[in-house]
Scaffold this active site. Structure first.
Site, PDB file in Angstrom:
ATOM      1  CB  CYS A   4      67.365 -22.246  36.218  1.00  0.00           C
ATOM      2  SG  CYS A   4      66.966 -22.511  37.963  1.00  0.00           S
ATOM      3  CB  CYS A   7      65.479 -18.905  36.998  1.00  0.00           C
ATOM      4  SG  CYS A   7      67.042 -18.699  37.876  1.00  0.00           S
ATOM      5  CG  ASP A  30      58.049 -29.848  46.548  1.00  0.00           C
ATOM      6  OD1 ASP A  30      57.534 -30.661  45.765  1.00  0.00           O
ATOM      7  OD2 ASP A  30      59.267 -29.818  46.776  1.00  0.00           O
ATOM      8  CG  HIS A  46      70.667 -19.664  39.144  1.00  0.00           C
ATOM      9  ND1 HIS A  46      69.744 -20.661  38.929  1.00  0.00           N
ATOM     10  CD2 HIS A  46      71.882 -20.271  39.127  1.00  0.00           C
ATOM     11  CE1 HIS A  46      70.371 -21.816  38.780  1.00  0.00           C
ATOM     12  NE2 HIS A  46      71.679 -21.601  38.888  1.00  0.00           N
ATOM     13  CG  ASN A  87      67.801 -32.354  49.947  1.00  0.00           C
ATOM     14  OD1 ASN A  87      68.064 -32.640  51.113  1.00  0.00           O
ATOM     15  ND2 ASN A  87      66.650 -32.668  49.378  1.00  0.00           N
ATOM     16  CG  HIS A  98      67.256 -21.620  41.709  1.00  0.00           C
ATOM     17  ND1 HIS A  98      67.058 -20.609  40.786  1.00  0.00           N
ATOM     18  CD2 HIS A  98      67.019 -21.066  42.919  1.00  0.00           C
ATOM     19  CE1 HIS A  98      66.726 -19.492  41.422  1.00  0.00           C
ATOM     20  NE2 HIS A  98      66.686 -19.749  42.721  1.00  0.00           N
ATOM     21  CG  HIS A 100      65.200 -26.168  46.418  1.00  0.00           C
ATOM     22  ND1 HIS A 100      66.100 -26.404  45.400  1.00  0.00           N
ATOM     23  CD2 HIS A 100      64.848 -27.377  46.891  1.00  0.00           C
ATOM     24  CE1 HIS A 100      66.273 -27.701  45.256  1.00  0.00           C
ATOM     25  NE2 HIS A 100      65.527 -28.325  46.159  1.00  0.00           N
ATOM     26  CG  HIS A 102      62.580 -29.332  50.610  1.00  0.00           C
ATOM     27  ND1 HIS A 102      61.684 -29.882  49.715  1.00  0.00           N
ATOM     28  CD2 HIS A 102      63.801 -29.480  50.038  1.00  0.00           C
ATOM     29  CE1 HIS A 102      62.330 -30.335  48.658  1.00  0.00           C
ATOM     30  NE2 HIS A 102      63.628 -30.102  48.824  1.00  0.00           N
TER      31      HIS A 102
HETATM   32  P1  AMP Z   1      65.353 -31.393  45.797  1.00  0.00           P
HETATM   33  O1  AMP Z   1      65.204 -32.857  45.490  1.00  0.00           O
HETATM   34  O2  AMP Z   1      65.732 -31.071  47.194  1.00  0.00           O
HETATM   35  O3  AMP Z   1      66.253 -30.708  44.766  1.00  0.00           O
HETATM   36  O4  AMP Z   1      63.892 -30.779  45.640  1.00  0.00           O
HETATM   37  C1  AMP Z   1      63.355 -30.365  44.437  1.00  0.00           C
HETATM   38  C2  AMP Z   1      61.881 -30.242  44.663  1.00  0.00           C
HETATM   39  O5  AMP Z   1      61.323 -29.475  43.620  1.00  0.00           O
HETATM   40  C3  AMP Z   1      61.130 -31.577  44.671  1.00  0.00           C
HETATM   41  O6  AMP Z   1      60.545 -31.789  45.960  1.00  0.00           O
HETATM   42  C4  AMP Z   1      60.087 -31.409  43.576  1.00  0.00           C
HETATM   43  O7  AMP Z   1      58.833 -31.956  43.919  1.00  0.00           O
HETATM   44  C5  AMP Z   1      60.009 -29.908  43.427  1.00  0.00           C
HETATM   45  N1  AMP Z   1      59.590 -29.438  42.123  1.00  0.00           N
HETATM   46  C6  AMP Z   1      60.118 -29.776  40.928  1.00  0.00           C
HETATM   47  N2  AMP Z   1      59.455 -29.146  39.929  1.00  0.00           N
HETATM   48  C7  AMP Z   1      58.511 -28.369  40.527  1.00  0.00           C
HETATM   49  C8  AMP Z   1      57.509 -27.467  40.041  1.00  0.00           C
HETATM   50  N3  AMP Z   1      57.355 -27.233  38.737  1.00  0.00           N
HETATM   51  N4  AMP Z   1      56.709 -26.870  40.935  1.00  0.00           N
HETATM   52  C9  AMP Z   1      56.847 -27.095  42.260  1.00  0.00           C
HETATM   53  N5  AMP Z   1      57.780 -27.933  42.782  1.00  0.00           N
HETATM   54  C10 AMP Z   1      58.594 -28.557  41.922  1.00  0.00           C
HETATM   55 ZN    ZN Z   2      67.716 -20.629  38.849  1.00  0.00          ZN
END
Ligand code: AMP
Ligand code: ZN
Length: 141
Positions: A4, A7, A30, A46, A87, A98, A100, A102
């Site tokens: 993940c 994680c 992000d 997680h 989302n 996982h 999150h 925004h």
């Molecule tokens: P979601 O589409 O709501 O699942 O959002 C996932 C978010 O994770 C996206 O906005 C990506 O830009 C962000 N994301 C993915 N990988 C990374 C990373 N390594 N560091 C920071 N943000 C990330």
């Molecule tokens: Zn996780």
């Protein structure tokens, strides 16, 4: 959880730009920076999505959102608003499984974030709305 990415980020196995951290949550920039300061807040535990939170984890995680929001606001005096987006599942644009949250600062109508709220007010009678609400109410546990 193995494999993940979030994680791994919260455990510092993958680099990120830390915004806030304590024993319950990790907040970091992000990578996509939809607008400057776009931050993700994740539980360190997680959990896949909102459906997987128990009451106490939800209370602990969501209690931390306002102070992170205020810090973002204070860091960018030109902020005019903040969208908080969570989302859940692929259809709803979840791409990392996982959970999150925004925090997306808003600077103007022309910044790079938008959201569409359809308006179907005219399509429902009061009775239909009552039936929908009742259906959901019966499922609250
Ligand atoms: P979601 O589409 O709501 O699942 O959002 C996932 C978010 O994770 C996206 O906005 C990506 O830009 C962000 N994301 C993915 N990988 C990374 C990373 N390594 N560091 C920071 N943000 C990330
Ligand atoms: Zn996780």
């Amino acid at each position: 959880m193995d494999n993940c990415i979030f994680c791994k980020i919260s455990q510092k196995e993958i680099p990120s730009h830390t915004v806030y951290e304590d024993e319950v949550v990790y907040a970091f920039l992000d990578i996509s920076q939809v607008t400057p300061g776009h931050t993700l807040v994740i539980p360190k535990k997680h959990v896949m999505d909102i459906f997987a939170f128990d009451d106490s984890l939800a209370a602990e995680v969501f209690a931390r959102i306002p102070k992170i929001a205020r810090a973002i606001e204070a860091a960018f005096p030109e902020i005019e608003g903040l969208n908080i987006v969570n989302n859940n599942k692929e259809l709803a644009y979840q791409s990392v499984f996982h959970s999150h949250i925004h925090l997306i600062p808003r600077y103007s109508k022309e910044d790079d974030f938008s959201m569409h709220f359809g308006n179907h007010t005219e399509e429902y009678t009061a009775e239909e709305l009552a039936a929908i609400a009742s259906n959901i109410r019966k499922q609250v546990r």
